[in-house]
Design a protein around this motif. Structure first.
Motif, PDB file in Angstrom:
ATOM      1  N   ASP A  89       0.808  -1.214   0.000  1.00 17.16           N
ATOM      2  CA  ASP A  89       0.000   0.000   0.000  1.00 17.16           C
ATOM      3  C   ASP A  89       0.846   1.271   0.000  1.00 17.16           C
ATOM      4  OD1 ASP A  89      -2.185  -1.656   0.103  1.00 17.16           O
ATOM      5  OD2 ASP A  89      -2.466  -1.438   2.258  1.00 17.16           O
ATOM      6  N   ALA A  90       1.998   1.238   0.633  1.00 18.91           N
ATOM      7  CA  ALA A  90       2.850   2.425   0.719  1.00 18.91           C
ATOM      8  C   ALA A  90       3.758   2.566  -0.499  1.00 18.91           C
ATOM      9  CB  ALA A  90       3.697   2.375   1.987  1.00 18.91           C
ATOM     10  N   GLY A  91       3.638   1.642  -1.449  1.00 20.01           N
ATOM     11  CA  GLY A  91       4.465   1.695  -2.650  1.00 20.01           C
ATOM     12  C   GLY A  91       5.578   0.668  -2.582  1.00 20.01           C
ATOM     13  N   GLU A  92       6.568   0.863  -3.437  1.00 19.22           N
ATOM     14  CA  GLU A  92       7.706  -0.041  -3.476  1.00 19.22           C
ATOM     15  C   GLU A  92       8.939   0.676  -2.986  1.00 19.22           C
ATOM     16  OE1 GLU A  92       8.166  -1.858  -7.278  1.00 19.22           O
ATOM     17  OE2 GLU A  92       6.109  -2.610  -7.293  1.00 19.22           O
ATOM     18  N   MET A  93       9.804  -0.053  -2.290  1.00 18.44           N
ATOM     19  CA  MET A  93      11.055   0.522  -1.823  1.00 18.44           C
ATOM     20  C   MET A  93      12.039  -0.592  -1.533  1.00 18.44           C
ATOM     21  SD  MET A  93      10.394   1.610   2.169  1.00 18.44           S
ATOM     22  CE  MET A  93       8.989   2.637   1.834  1.00 18.44           C
ATOM     23  N   SER A  94      13.298  -0.226  -1.532  1.00 15.82           N
ATOM     24  CA  SER A  94      14.360  -1.126  -1.092  1.00 15.82           C
ATOM     25  C   SER A  94      14.848  -0.619   0.249  1.00 15.82           C
ATOM     26  CB  SER A  94      15.517  -1.124  -2.083  1.00 15.82           C
ATOM     27  OG  SER A  94      15.108  -1.668  -3.307  1.00 15.82           O
ATOM     28  N   MET A  95      15.192  -1.536   1.126  1.00 15.57           N
ATOM     29  CA  MET A  95      15.709  -1.151   2.437  1.00 15.57           C
ATOM     30  C   MET A  95      16.959  -1.979   2.701  1.00 15.57           C
ATOM     31  SD  MET A  95      13.765  -1.002   6.119  1.00 15.57           S
ATOM     32  CE  MET A  95      13.504  -2.761   6.252  1.00 15.57           C
ATOM     33  N   THR A  96      18.076  -1.299   2.849  1.00 15.97           N
ATOM     34  CA  THR A  96      19.349  -1.953   3.112  1.00 15.97           C
ATOM     35  C   THR A  96      20.092  -1.150   4.160  1.00 15.97           C
ATOM     36  OG1 THR A  96      19.465  -2.680   0.809  1.00 15.97           O
ATOM     37  CG2 THR A  96      21.518  -2.737   2.067  1.00 15.97           C
ATOM     38  N   GLY A  97      20.598  -1.828   5.177  1.00 16.74           N
ATOM     39  CA  GLY A  97      21.379  -1.126   6.171  1.00 16.74           C
ATOM     40  C   GLY A  97      21.377  -1.818   7.513  1.00 16.74           C
ATOM     41  N   ALA A  98      21.948  -1.122   8.471  1.00 15.23           N
ATOM     42  CA  ALA A  98      22.068  -1.653   9.826  1.00 15.23           C
ATOM     43  C   ALA A  98      20.827  -1.328  10.651  1.00 15.23           C
ATOM     44  CB  ALA A  98      23.302  -1.056  10.504  1.00 15.23           C
ATOM     45  N   TRP A  99      20.511  -2.215  11.578  1.00 15.62           N
ATOM     46  CA  TRP A  99      19.436  -1.965  12.534  1.00 15.62           C
ATOM     47  C   TRP A  99      20.003  -2.222  13.938  1.00 15.62           C
ATOM     48  CZ3 TRP A  99      18.101  -5.929  15.789  1.00 15.62           C
ATOM     49  CH2 TRP A  99      18.409  -7.222  15.380  1.00 15.62           C
ATOM     50  N   GLY A 100      19.363  -1.605  14.933  1.00 13.75           N
ATOM     51  CA  GLY A 100      19.814  -1.808  16.293  1.00 13.75           C
ATOM     52  C   GLY A 100      18.727  -1.431  17.283  1.00 13.75           C
TER      53      GLY A 100
END
Length: 105
Positions: A89-100
């Motif tokens: 619903d929010a569209g398309e995106m790529s997500m790459t990176g660190a999380w903490g």
């Protein structure tokens, strides 16, 4: 035995807009890599990686399809990396990176 790991809500910003991010790993057995192969092997944790991104204050969201997300959990089990393509619903995106996760209070 396998368990369940839930990470979130993490707040992030993309293009000046804030997002809530949640990740869940089923069949969690400890630090390591989960997802990415699309296999449905029971107990592998492979097809049970869920990543959801919602614009802050909205009910719309984007979700990674099974096998499309790779989540790495570091030895501290409070940080790692994510690499995924999302659509919804929010569209398309790529997500790459660190999380903490923040320190315990």
């Amino acid at each position: 035995s396998a368990g369940f790991l839930s990470v979130g809500q993490i707040l992030g910003e993309v293009g000046g807009k804030r997002y809530n991010i949640e990740m869940r790993i089923g069949d969690y057995v400890g630090p390591g890599q989960y997802g990415g192969t699309g296999e449905l092997a029971p107990g592998s944790g492979v097809a049970s990686v869920f990543v959801q991104v919602s614009p802050e204050g909205e009910d719309t969201f984007s979700v990674a399809s099974p096998g499309a997300a790779v989540v790495i959990v570091n030895d501290d089990e409070r940080s790692g990396t994510v690499d995924t393509n999302l659509s919804g619903d929010a569209g398309e995106m790529s997500m790459t990176g660190a999380w903490g996760c923040p320190p315990d209070s």
